[in-house]
Write a protein that holds these residues in place. Structure first.
Motif, PDB file in Angstrom:
ATOM      1  N   PHE A 183      33.835  64.226  46.657  1.00 56.28           N
ATOM      2  CA  PHE A 183      34.102  65.972  46.733  1.00 56.28           C
ATOM      3  C   PHE A 183      34.601  66.179  48.075  1.00 56.28           C
ATOM      4  O   PHE A 183      34.687  67.538  48.306  1.00 56.28           O
ATOM      5  N   GLY A 226      33.391  76.379  47.980  1.00 56.10           N
ATOM      6  CA  GLY A 226      32.753  75.116  48.583  1.00 56.10           C
ATOM      7  C   GLY A 226      32.021  75.453  49.928  1.00 56.10           C
ATOM      8  O   GLY A 226      31.968  74.929  50.942  1.00 56.10           O
ATOM      9  N   GLU A 267      30.444  76.365  43.917  1.00 51.85           N
ATOM     10  CA  GLU A 267      30.223  75.101  44.544  1.00 51.85           C
ATOM     11  C   GLU A 267      30.351  74.067  43.182  1.00 51.85           C
ATOM     12  O   GLU A 267      29.487  74.426  42.180  1.00 51.85           O
ATOM     13  N   LEU A 268      30.836  72.821  43.319  1.00 48.81           N
ATOM     14  CA  LEU A 268      30.953  72.078  42.291  1.00 48.81           C
ATOM     15  C   LEU A 268      29.723  70.891  42.296  1.00 48.81           C
ATOM     16  O   LEU A 268      29.162  70.624  41.226  1.00 48.81           O
ATOM     17  N   ASP A 269      29.059  70.585  43.501  1.00 50.06           N
ATOM     18  CA  ASP A 269      28.168  69.690  43.569  1.00 50.06           C
ATOM     19  C   ASP A 269      26.788  70.389  43.215  1.00 50.06           C
ATOM     20  O   ASP A 269      26.470  71.430  43.747  1.00 50.06           O
ATOM     21  N   GLU A 287      28.701  77.579  39.452  1.00 45.88           N
ATOM     22  CA  GLU A 287      28.785  76.042  39.761  1.00 45.88           C
ATOM     23  C   GLU A 287      29.821  75.593  38.721  1.00 45.88           C
ATOM     24  O   GLU A 287      29.830  75.584  37.584  1.00 45.88           O
ATOM     25  N   ALA A 288      31.225  75.239  39.508  1.00 51.58           N
ATOM     26  CA  ALA A 288      32.195  74.962  38.742  1.00 51.58           C
ATOM     27  C   ALA A 288      33.243  74.457  39.583  1.00 51.58           C
ATOM     28  O   ALA A 288      33.166  74.509  40.838  1.00 51.58           O
ATOM     29  N   ASP A 289      34.397  73.778  39.049  1.00 54.05           N
ATOM     30  CA  ASP A 289      35.633  73.278  39.741  1.00 54.05           C
ATOM     31  C   ASP A 289      36.379  74.566  40.099  1.00 54.05           C
ATOM     32  O   ASP A 289      36.493  75.184  39.183  1.00 54.05           O
ATOM     33  N   LEU A 322      39.106  75.116  40.509  1.00 54.14           N
ATOM     34  CA  LEU A 322      40.482  75.181  39.783  1.00 54.14           C
ATOM     35  C   LEU A 322      40.346  75.520  38.462  1.00 54.14           C
ATOM     36  O   LEU A 322      41.355  75.966  37.675  1.00 54.14           O
ATOM     37  N   THR A 323      38.955  75.759  37.674  1.00 52.51           N
ATOM     38  CA  THR A 323      38.886  76.202  36.600  1.00 52.51           C
ATOM     39  C   THR A 323      38.496  77.860  36.574  1.00 52.51           C
ATOM     40  O   THR A 323      38.093  78.541  35.895  1.00 52.51           O
ATOM     41  N   ILE A 330      42.203  68.337  47.663  1.00 52.95           N
ATOM     42  CA  ILE A 330      42.899  69.134  46.895  1.00 52.95           C
ATOM     43  C   ILE A 330      43.175  70.804  47.423  1.00 52.95           C
ATOM     44  O   ILE A 330      43.151  71.686  46.408  1.00 52.95           O
ATOM     45  N   ILE A 349      44.362  73.961  45.040  1.00 51.73           N
ATOM     46  CA  ILE A 349      43.642  75.468  45.182  1.00 51.73           C
ATOM     47  C   ILE A 349      44.613  76.508  45.616  1.00 51.73           C
ATOM     48  O   ILE A 349      44.497  77.743  45.127  1.00 51.73           O
TER      49      ILE A 349
END
Length: 270
Positions: free
Chosen positions: A9, A39, A60-62, A79-81, A83-84, A108, A112
């Motif tokens: 990450f 993030g 937050e992706l984690d 809770e997501a990437d 970029l989506t 990334i 972004i």
């Protein structure tokens, strides 16, 4: 709870309080504004932002960090990437345009930036911690060694300000590169241009930086039957952003298409 940074990450947590204070001062968050933090990690920036703006949306992706963040009632946790994430929809939910901030994963950061560029109408401004080299490329002027595709594609739509640098020891674990904080403010009246066409044009121009544009962009323009004027006896880094934008507009214009006769006095690519 102790959290071990995860390399996949790109996690480097900002711990220097002086740097955090400087970032918050630069953002200057106000109550009632719709702030979105990308993030948030362990919340080092989240906490001082909340102290100023009272509510905050975080992406937050984690999943472990997202679960920890959900314990705070002042946070809306996505809770997501990133970029989506649909920032237009998020802006509609908030009832106003967004102020986007964050210590971005360096691996990334450019994707972004382009993801947000495609949704810039929903954004008031952006304040990001990025790799210093990336910020220098974003803010570079024509003629600078760092001036390139990223500079052109962002500067046509944003005012870019390189605010200050941040050393590796301000993070845990320390990254292997220097960092910098950048402010990106959307231009209120940007040029009307086909972004995909501009992106293709600029990519061709910078595909061989050491060669004159007649070897790259000149051939691309000729293949399209461009009937206007553009000086290709230059290198890509010598062309200002406004001229790239104007060229993209001209290429898209019916008056420069091959089936049309160029107006008297028009100068073709040379």
């Amino acid at each position: 709870m102790k959290h071990t940074p995860r390399k996949r990450f790109g996690q480097h947590f900002l711990t220097d309080t002086a740097v955090l204070d400087a970032i918050v001062r630069a953002i200057d968050p106000q109550p009632g504004q719709a702030l979105v933090e990308i993030g948030p990690g362990l919340g080092a920036l989240t906490d001082p932002l909340l102290a100023r703006c009272e509510r905050l949306t975080v992406i937050e992706l984690d999943r472990d960090l997202a679960a920890r963040l959900r314990r705070r009632t002042q946070l809306q946790v996505i809770e997501a990437d990133v970029l989506t994430v649909d920032f237009h929809e998020l802006s509609r939910q908030q009832g106003q345009r967004l102020r986007v901030v964050g210590n971005l994963p360096y691996n990334i950061s450019s994707p972004i930036a382009f993801h947000l560029l495609a949704q810039v109408e929903a954004i008031v401004d952006q304040h990001f911690m990025l790799q210093k080299e990336v910020v220098e490329r974003m803010a570079a002027a024509p003629g600078d060694k760092d001036y390139g595709r990223l500079s052109v594609m962002l500067q046509w739509r944003y005012e870019i300000e390189n605010l200050f640098e941040v050393p590796p020891e301000a993070f845990e674990p320390p990254p292997r590169v220097d960092s910098a904080v950048v402010r990106m403010t959307p231009r209120p009246e940007p040029a009307d241009v086909d972004v995909a066409l501009l992106g293709e044009l600029v990519a061709v121009a910078f595909s061989q930086r050491r060669k004159l544009l007649r070897h790259t962009l000149g051939r691309w323009l000729e293949a399209r039957g461009f009937g206007g004027h553009f000086d290709v006896q230059r290198r890509a880094e010598e062309v200002p952003v406004a001229q790239y934008v104007a060229l993209a507009q001209a290429v898209a214009s019916p008056s420069t298409r091959p089936e049309k006769t160029a107006p008297e006095g028009a100068v073709r690519v040379r």
